[in-house]
Design a protein around this motif. Structure first.
Motif, short mmCIF file in Angstrom:
data_model
loop_
_atom_site.label_atom_id
_atom_site.label_comp_id
_atom_site.label_asym_id
_atom_site.label_seq_id
_atom_site.Cartn_x
_atom_site.Cartn_y
_atom_site.Cartn_z
N ASP A 137 2.09 -3.54 3.30
CA ASP A 137 2.88 -4.09 4.41
C ASP A 137 3.94 -2.99 4.87
N GLU A 138 4.51 -3.58 5.71
CA GLU A 138 5.72 -2.66 6.24
C GLU A 138 6.75 -2.19 5.18
N GLU A 139 7.16 -2.97 4.44
CA GLU A 139 8.17 -2.47 3.37
C GLU A 139 7.64 -1.36 2.30
N SER A 140 6.27 -1.53 2.00
CA SER A 140 5.55 -0.64 1.23
C SER A 140 5.51 0.68 2.00
N LEU A 141 4.96 0.58 3.12
CA LEU A 141 4.88 1.99 4.02
C LEU A 141 6.17 2.76 4.00
N LYS A 142 7.35 2.00 4.20
CA LYS A 142 8.71 2.59 4.33
C LYS A 142 8.87 3.18 2.95
N ALA A 143 8.50 2.61 2.08
CA ALA A 143 8.96 3.07 0.62
C ALA A 143 7.87 4.19 0.08
N THR A 144 6.90 4.82 0.99
CA THR A 144 5.89 5.48 0.62
C THR A 144 5.94 6.75 1.68
N GLN A 145 6.98 7.28 1.84
CA GLN A 145 7.42 8.41 2.88
C GLN A 145 7.66 9.86 2.31
N ASP A 146 8.25 9.85 0.90
CA ASP A 146 8.32 11.16 0.20
C ASP A 146 7.11 11.57 -0.34
N THR A 147 7.26 12.94 -0.61
CA THR A 147 5.90 13.96 -0.82
C THR A 147 5.26 13.38 -2.00
N GLU A 148 6.30 13.02 -3.18
CA GLU A 148 5.90 12.58 -4.53
C GLU A 148 4.96 11.35 -4.41
N SER A 149 5.69 10.15 -3.76
CA SER A 149 5.01 8.79 -3.57
C SER A 149 3.54 8.99 -2.83
N VAL A 150 3.59 9.79 -1.57
CA VAL A 150 2.32 10.12 -0.97
C VAL A 150 1.39 10.77 -2.02
N ALA A 151 1.73 11.78 -2.67
CA ALA A 151 0.78 12.55 -3.48
C ALA A 151 0.23 11.44 -4.68
N ARG A 152 1.06 10.52 -5.01
CA ARG A 152 0.40 9.65 -6.29
C ARG A 152 -0.45 8.42 -5.60
N LEU A 153 -0.51 8.46 -4.34
CA LEU A 153 -1.65 7.52 -3.63
C LEU A 153 -3.07 7.72 -4.17
N LYS A 154 -3.34 8.91 -4.58
CA LYS A 154 -4.70 9.16 -5.01
C LYS A 154 -4.81 8.98 -6.58
N GLU A 155 -3.80 8.85 -7.09
CA GLU A 155 -3.83 8.76 -8.68
C GLU A 155 -4.21 7.10 -9.25
N GLU A 156 -5.17 7.07 -10.14
CA GLU A 156 -5.65 5.94 -10.37
C GLU A 156 -4.60 4.88 -11.20
N ASP A 157 -3.64 5.66 -11.82
CA ASP A 157 -2.59 4.98 -12.79
C ASP A 157 -1.60 4.43 -11.91
N ALA A 158 -1.53 4.85 -10.64
CA ALA A 158 -0.27 4.77 -9.82
C ALA A 158 -0.64 3.46 -9.11
N SER A 159 0.51 2.57 -8.75
CA SER A 159 0.55 1.28 -8.51
C SER A 159 1.46 1.03 -7.32
N ILE A 160 1.20 0.36 -6.08
CA ILE A 160 2.03 0.14 -5.29
C ILE A 160 2.87 -1.25 -5.56
N SER A 161 2.11 -2.21 -5.73
CA SER A 161 2.73 -3.47 -6.07
C SER A 161 1.17 -4.23 -6.70
N ASP A 162 1.45 -5.43 -7.54
CA ASP A 162 0.33 -6.40 -7.72
C ASP A 162 -0.27 -6.93 -6.48
N ASP A 163 0.75 -7.13 -5.42
CA ASP A 163 0.08 -7.89 -4.35
C ASP A 163 -0.69 -6.93 -3.44
N ASN A 164 -0.33 -5.56 -3.50
CA ASN A 164 -1.18 -4.46 -3.05
C ASN A 164 -2.42 -4.38 -3.69
N ASN A 165 -2.41 -4.12 -5.10
CA ASN A 165 -3.62 -4.10 -5.80
C ASN A 165 -4.59 -5.11 -5.46
N LYS A 166 -4.06 -6.48 -5.54
CA LYS A 166 -5.19 -7.50 -5.29
C LYS A 166 -5.62 -7.54 -4.03
#
Length: 484
Positions: free
Chosen positions: A389-418
């Motif tokens: 959602d828009e809130e999650s997109l705004k929170a995923t702007q920094d380099t570290e957050s973007v890099a973790r998108l490919k990591e299996e252990d990373a999680s945006i939120s339970d709602d995103n995972n679902k």
């Protein structure tokens, strides 16, 4: 009576070196132009285009019937081939040609061969390659044509056909040892291709057929401008001949270093190319100092075993289209799926920006893998961004957050995972329905009577459905973990 005899003599005198009359040759030329036109025409569906081209090809083949020169492999030709190998320095004591259930011809161990043991070397001089093609009578044609300069596989196919016309060809024993036909989809009927309905491979098959038809039309027209006395392919170049030669190259081509080691060239390696595929790793190398290919044993083979090599980390779709077989136990099998961010999505720009940062296209092909981890890092990252959602997109702007998108252990939120796992499960379910048949249907079909080609088509779609089912089970498990 006299008039008929004069007509008969006139017709006989009208026959060219390829055994065709000028009238027949003119008809073939018209069909060759028609193929070029149909292969470049836009506006029709992929399947309609395939059927249209197939119809023209069949008319062409009917005119050329009886004028093709594909070899007929016999025990005698295989014995001559083996003698030729031995005469030119190939030690055939470790392996010999034999027929095996399920795979057909292959190489049989004539003694116990240990894992990593060198069991076969083939010198460069025995290989048909783009280098040897350039040094043959084809050289001037290759150097003067842009298509041939950019397509080494086409050059190699023409090289085979040219050598086949020469009774004194150095490679005659090798060429006469080759199969007379193949199970590549170029040999399939439309009904057999239709068995791939719902599979992404069906598009690949139609495109390949179109490409080969276009190449044939182009080459036939090109050859008619040449001197038949010095270029025999002008009068000895049927569609069936070209289809056969292309299939020889597709099922056997390999990359080897050039003589100086500075470039990589395409080549056929006699005898070694009799080996069938198995899971494993590459065990073939090229020794520049000795100027030969060297094949080491993939694993321990006992006397009488079929000796396999590893063709590479290819999907069954690639094996089917280019090699004419499906390997059910393929540990590298994948299923292509197409996904994209809709331009109508109000968050399209934000999602595209983040995907660009992580190096993933906003629209394109992704792959579902076989095994315990059907979702790779690229697909996982795409699905996470797709579901944000828009809130999650705004929170995923920094380099570290973007890099973790490919990591299996990373999680945006339970709602995103679902959302991620629900979307993928639903997508797989829809793709499964697209086949119009179930896994159980395919298993039942494979237990019955089918043509070899139909069996390959059903086996391919069954492998794909198993990947889809495995992915759906994976998604369900992921959702259950979220709910706990």
């Amino acid at each position: 009576m006299g008039k008929k005899n004069r007509q008969s003599r006139s017709e006989a005198a009208d026959v060219d070196a390829g055994g065709l009359t000028k009238l027949k040759r003119k008809e073939i030329f018209v069909f060759a132009r028609e193929l070029l036109d149909k292969c470049t025409r836009a506006g029709t569906s992929e399947w309609e285009t395939y059927q249209d081209i197939y119809s023209t090809v069949q008319k062409l083949r009917k005119i050329q019937d009886g004028h093709s020169c594909t070899p007929v492999r016999t025990e005698e030709s295989l014995e001559t081939f083996t003698s030729w190998l031995q005469l030119h320095g190939v030690n055939t004591e470790a392996v010999s040609i034999a027929d095996f259930p399920g795979t057909g011809p292959g190489l049989k161990a004539m003694k116990d061969i240990q894992e990593s043991e060198l069991f076969l070397t083939v010198p460069r001089k025995l290989m048909l390659s783009t280098d040897s093609a350039s040094k043959s009578q084809l050289g001037p044609l290759i150097s003067g044509d842009r298509l041939l300069q950019s397509m080494p596989n086409v050059v190699l196919a023409l090289h085979i056909l040219h050598e086949r016309t020469m009774s004194d060809s150095f490679w005659k024993p090798y060429i006469e040892s080759l199969p007379g036909s193949f199970n590549t989809p170029l040999y399939w009927t439309p009904d057999e291709v239709q068995l791939l309905k719902g599979s992404p491979v069906m598009g690949d098959v139609c495109q390949q057929f179109k490409n080969i038809a276009r190449q044939y039309g182009y080459l036939y027209k090109l050859f008619q401008s040449l001197d038949g006395s010095t270029f025999p392919l002008k009068n000895q170049f049927t569609y069936d001949d070209y289809r056969w030669a292309v299939s020889v190259v597709m099922t056997r081509q390999n990359q080897i270093p050039s003589v100086d080691g500075k470039d990589v060239i395409t080549a056929l390696i006699p005898y070694w190319d009799m080996c069938n595929h198995s899971n494993g790793q590459f065990t073939t190398d090229f020794d520049l100092a000795k100027d030969c290919s060297e094949c080491y044993s993939l694993r321990h083979f006992k006397t009488g075993d079929q000796v396999y090599i590893f063709y590479g980390a290819r999907t069954n779709a690639q094996f089917l289209v280019h090699s004419g077989f499906v390997y059910p136990d393929n540990q590298w099998d994948k299923l292509e799926i197409k996904l994209g961010i809709s331009r109508n999505d109000p968050l399209c720009a934000m999602k595209t920006d983040i995907l660009t940062k992580v190096g993933i296209p906003a629209s394109g092909s992704f792959f579902l893998c076989c095994g315990d981890q059907p979702v790779d890092s690229n697909l996982l990252a795409f699905l996470r961004v797709f579901s944000m959602d828009e809130e999650s997109l705004k929170a995923t702007q920094d380099t570290e957050s973007v890099a973790r998108l490919k990591e299996e252990d990373a999680s945006i939120s339970d709602d995103n995972n679902k959302k991620v796992w629900t979307f993928l499960e639903t997508r797989c379910m829809l793709l499964m329905r697209g086949y119009g048949t179930s896994i159980e249907d395919d298993i039942k079909l494979l237990a019955g009577e089918l043509t070899d080609n139909a069996r390959l088509a059903v086996l391919q779609r069954l492998c794909e459905k198993k990947i889809l089912q495995n992915t759906m089970d994976f998604c369900k498990n992921k959702k259950q973990v979220i709910q706990q």
